[in-house]
Design a protein around this motif. Structure first.
Motif, mmCIF file in Angstrom:
data_model
loop_
_atom_site.group_PDB
_atom_site.id
_atom_site.type_symbol
_atom_site.label_atom_id
_atom_site.label_comp_id
_atom_site.label_asym_id
_atom_site.label_seq_id
_atom_site.Cartn_x
_atom_site.Cartn_y
_atom_site.Cartn_z
ATOM 1 N N LYS A 284 0.778 -1.081 0.026
ATOM 2 C CA LYS A 284 -0.073 -0.303 0.470
ATOM 3 C C LYS A 284 0.863 1.466 -0.035
ATOM 4 O O LYS A 284 0.502 2.115 -0.470
ATOM 5 C CB LYS A 284 -0.853 -0.036 1.493
ATOM 6 N N ALA A 285 2.035 1.453 0.834
ATOM 7 C CA ALA A 285 2.624 2.897 0.525
ATOM 8 C C ALA A 285 3.114 2.734 -0.836
ATOM 9 O O ALA A 285 3.434 3.868 -1.117
ATOM 10 C CB ALA A 285 3.521 2.263 2.196
ATOM 11 N N GLU A 286 4.127 1.221 -0.902
ATOM 12 C CA GLU A 286 4.552 1.893 -2.387
ATOM 13 C C GLU A 286 3.866 2.347 -3.323
ATOM 14 O O GLU A 286 3.690 3.060 -4.627
ATOM 15 C CB GLU A 286 5.139 0.285 -3.188
ATOM 16 N N ASP B 177 -5.577 5.404 8.180
ATOM 17 C CA ASP B 177 -4.575 4.706 8.282
ATOM 18 C C ASP B 177 -5.318 4.178 9.334
ATOM 19 O O ASP B 177 -5.460 4.398 10.832
ATOM 20 C CB ASP B 177 -3.406 3.758 8.109
ATOM 21 N N LEU B 178 -5.621 3.047 9.822
ATOM 22 C CA LEU B 178 -6.225 2.037 11.505
ATOM 23 C C LEU B 178 -4.903 1.591 11.558
ATOM 24 O O LEU B 178 -3.348 1.200 11.118
ATOM 25 C CB LEU B 178 -6.926 0.863 10.956
ATOM 26 N N ARG B 179 -5.136 0.658 13.172
ATOM 27 C CA ARG B 179 -3.590 0.180 13.609
ATOM 28 C C ARG B 179 -3.501 -1.107 12.676
ATOM 29 O O ARG B 179 -4.632 -1.417 12.331
ATOM 30 C CB ARG B 179 -4.028 -0.387 14.068
ATOM 31 N N ASP B 180 -2.368 -1.455 12.515
ATOM 32 C CA ASP B 180 -1.759 -3.051 12.104
ATOM 33 C C ASP B 180 -2.635 -3.918 11.508
ATOM 34 O O ASP B 180 -3.017 -4.039 10.554
ATOM 35 C CB ASP B 180 -0.325 -2.936 12.253
ATOM 36 N N GLU B 181 -3.036 -3.984 13.005
ATOM 37 C CA GLU B 181 -4.040 -5.435 12.756
ATOM 38 C C GLU B 181 -5.152 -5.492 11.889
ATOM 39 O O GLU B 181 -5.817 -6.194 11.038
ATOM 40 C CB GLU B 181 -4.108 -6.327 13.987
ATOM 41 N N ASP C 26 -7.845 -4.465 4.541
ATOM 42 C CA ASP C 26 -6.571 -4.565 3.363
ATOM 43 C C ASP C 26 -6.800 -5.409 2.319
ATOM 44 O O ASP C 26 -6.835 -5.843 1.351
ATOM 45 C CB ASP C 26 -5.137 -4.477 3.185
ATOM 46 N N ASN C 27 -7.404 -6.747 3.035
ATOM 47 C CA ASN C 27 -8.015 -8.414 2.916
ATOM 48 C C ASN C 27 -9.260 -7.918 1.871
ATOM 49 O O ASN C 27 -9.434 -8.905 1.154
ATOM 50 C CB ASN C 27 -7.561 -9.110 3.488
ATOM 51 N N ILE C 28 -9.915 -6.465 1.826
ATOM 52 C CA ILE C 28 -11.216 -7.030 1.082
ATOM 53 C C ILE C 28 -11.295 -6.818 0.250
ATOM 54 O O ILE C 28 -12.356 -7.117 -0.928
ATOM 55 C CB ILE C 28 -12.193 -6.025 2.720
ATOM 56 N N ALA C 29 -10.631 -5.889 -0.910
ATOM 57 C CA ALA C 29 -10.328 -5.628 -1.719
ATOM 58 C C ALA C 29 -9.159 -5.220 -2.241
ATOM 59 O O ALA C 29 -8.212 -5.829 -1.284
ATOM 60 C CB ALA C 29 -11.286 -4.040 -1.514
ATOM 61 N N ASN D 13 -5.646 -3.185 -4.859
ATOM 62 C CA ASN D 13 -5.328 -1.928 -5.168
ATOM 63 C C ASN D 13 -5.535 -0.717 -4.273
ATOM 64 O O ASN D 13 -5.580 0.448 -4.198
ATOM 65 C CB ASN D 13 -5.697 -1.540 -6.373
ATOM 66 N N THR D 14 -5.505 -1.101 -2.517
ATOM 67 C CA THR D 14 -6.522 0.012 -1.436
ATOM 68 C C THR D 14 -5.263 0.658 -1.095
ATOM 69 O O THR D 14 -3.756 0.702 -1.480
ATOM 70 C CB THR D 14 -6.947 -0.831 -0.394
ATOM 71 N N ILE D 15 -5.199 1.688 -1.331
ATOM 72 C CA ILE D 15 -4.490 3.165 -0.981
ATOM 73 C C ILE D 15 -5.188 3.673 0.551
ATOM 74 O O ILE D 15 -4.192 4.663 0.825
ATOM 75 C CB ILE D 15 -4.360 4.038 -1.929
ATOM 76 N N ALA D 16 -6.097 3.453 0.742
ATOM 77 C CA ALA D 16 -6.958 4.323 2.176
ATOM 78 C C ALA D 16 -7.797 3.488 1.887
ATOM 79 O O ALA D 16 -8.306 2.573 1.826
ATOM 80 C CB ALA D 16 -6.386 5.615 1.931
ATOM 81 N N ASN D 17 -8.031 3.825 3.653
ATOM 82 C CA ASN D 17 -9.471 3.866 3.996
ATOM 83 C C ASN D 17 -10.878 4.501 3.708
ATOM 84 O O ASN D 17 -9.962 5.869 3.873
ATOM 85 C CB ASN D 17 -9.903 2.971 5.093
#
Ligand code: MEV
Length: 434
Positions: free
Chosen positions: A10-12, A35-39, A45-48, A50-54
């Motif tokens: 995502k960062a890239e 962004d949320l906390r890591d977990e 991020d597993n839902i869709a 090419n994620t770039i944000a929430n």
């Protein structure tokens, strides 16, 4: 051509957007700020792809929802202001007048196998019982878990449509998916059957009829037998409090005429039904269900008689006001996003972990809550009054109005047009006076 974008982290991806001039550094920071906390972030991020944000939407809650004698707090997620306020208004009123009376009429879902074959129904019908067994057997392994939960395949039908499209035939498979929305289960069964069908044709026919080409195997989002009913009923005089001062008789008359208009005018019916989906979608989204499927089905159902019409009915007779809806609702409370999305899981917990049938009734009730509030507003003060009050509140908040200024503005704008400029000028004037 952009290649390999999906394989980046995502960062890239965000970095790449800056490199390509799609966003500025500032905007990249804005994306990161959401962004949320890591977990938790990993779950989203597993839902869709090419994620770039929430992308956040507010979750509100409607208290006082009384359905078949049971109280609920109903979480709703919507981008439209006034929807939750309207639902809360109607829920509170109806909680004091019998509440929402709901009933699940059916839960059948279905899938289709579309195929092309040179034969016709008179040749396949005598073999249908055998083919049906073979198709069922081909998907048996997929149904084991569903059967343990009381569901599975509940019927199969074949139809010859070669009079519509040369060589076109269709198989319908009916399912009970219990508490699951069931899309994966249905599609897996259909695809297993779709592999079996050409094998069967090859074994039972010769020459060109030994070949059959499956064009596609997919669930249908049109589920007219997965239906829920919701009724609101009270004595006409009980409507006094919501009649906007015109009196309960006149209100009931104007209300029922509004429903009658939507029954004959498709232009009005679309907006009218949209008002129902304001409430339904907000519950469907909050609980991680597929709102496109629920909406698409509802609108198709509204056109089942050949003309698009109102999903709701209203009767005013013998001193009674009766307002009801019968609406398809394919939703689930297990599987899919319902438990994978932490907020959807939480919404379901707040609702007391309902079964799919219970959720159908809750969503239909919130549809009726919003629908009642919308029609009430339309036939009394008009819809803008409520919207403008909310709009005014937001402008005042933006302009950091004090409590006193808020009170003054409410009084002033009860009789004046609300716009950002008008409110800003009003506040400036008030502040200058000090
Ligand atoms: C707005 O989101 C919904 C309404 O347009 C519904 C209706 O007209 O019945 C107010």
């Amino acid at each position: 051509m952009i290649e390999g974008f999906s394989r980046l982290s995502k960062a890239e991806r965000r970095e790449r957007l800056v490199d390509h001039g799609v966003i500025a550094q500032e905007q990249k920071k804005q994306l990161e700020a959401f962004d949320l906390r890591d977990e938790q972030q990993a779950t989203l991020d597993n839902i869709a792809e090419n994620t770039i944000a929430n992308y956040y939407l507010p979750m509100g809650i409607v208290p006082n929802v009384y359905i078949n004698g049971k109280h609920y707090w109903v979480p709703m997620v919507t981008e439209e202001s006034s929807v939750i306020a309207a639902a809360a208004y109607a829920a509170k009123f109806w909680a004091q007048h019998g509440g929402f009376r709901t009933k699940v009429v059916g839960t059948t879902k279905l899938g289709q196998i579309h195929f092309f074959w040179a034969g016709n129904a008179s040749e396949l019908n005598p073999l249908w019982a055998e083919l049906e067994q073979q198709l069922l057997k081909s998907s048996e392994y997929l149904s084991e878990n569903m059967q343990k939960r009381g569901g599975g395949i509940i019927g199969i039908e074949y139809e010859d449509f070669s009079h519509l499209i040369p060589q076109y035939h269709r198989i319908h498979v009916y399912f009970n998916t219990v508490d699951a929305m069931g899309a994966n289960y249905i599609n897996s069964c259909l695809e297993a059957m779709a592999k079996e069908l050409p094998v069967f044709m090859g074994q039972h026919f010769s020459n060109e009829k030994a070949h059959c080409e499956v064009n596609m195997a997919i669930l249908s989002n049109y589920t007219p037998e997965c239906l829920v009913e919701c009724t609101l009923e009270c004595r006409i005089e009980e409507l006094e409090a919501v009649s906007g001062g015109m009196g309960s008789e006149k209100f009931a008359d104007r209300f029922s005429k509004a429903i009658a208009i939507a029954q004959v005018d498709p232009y009005r019916a679309v907006t009218h039904n949209k008002g129902i989906y304001n409430g339904i979608d907000a519950v469907v989204i909050a609980t991680g269900n597929d709102f496109r499927a629920v909406e698409a089905c509802g609108h198709a159902y509204a056109a089942r008689g050949g003309q698009y019409t109102s999903l709701s009915q209203c009767k005013v007779e013998n001193g009674l006001f009766r307002f009801s809806v019968t609406i398809p609702m394919a939703v689930g409370t297990v599987g899919g996003l319902t438990r994978a999305h932490p907020m959807a899981a939480l919404a379901l917990e707040i609702l007391g972990n309902p079964s799919a049938e219970e959720l159908m009734q809750i969503a239909a009730s919130m549809g009726m809550a919003n629908h009642f509030a919308a029609i009430r507003a339309l036939v009394t003060t008009g819809i803008q009054k409520g919207h403008m009050k909310m709009h005014l509140g937001k402008i005042l908040q933006h302009l950091q109005a004090s409590d006193h200024e808020y009170e003054m503005a409410l009084k002033h704008f009860a009789t004046h047009e609300v716009s950002f400029k008008a409110v800003a000028d009003f506040l400036q004037h008030q502040r200058a006076k000090k």
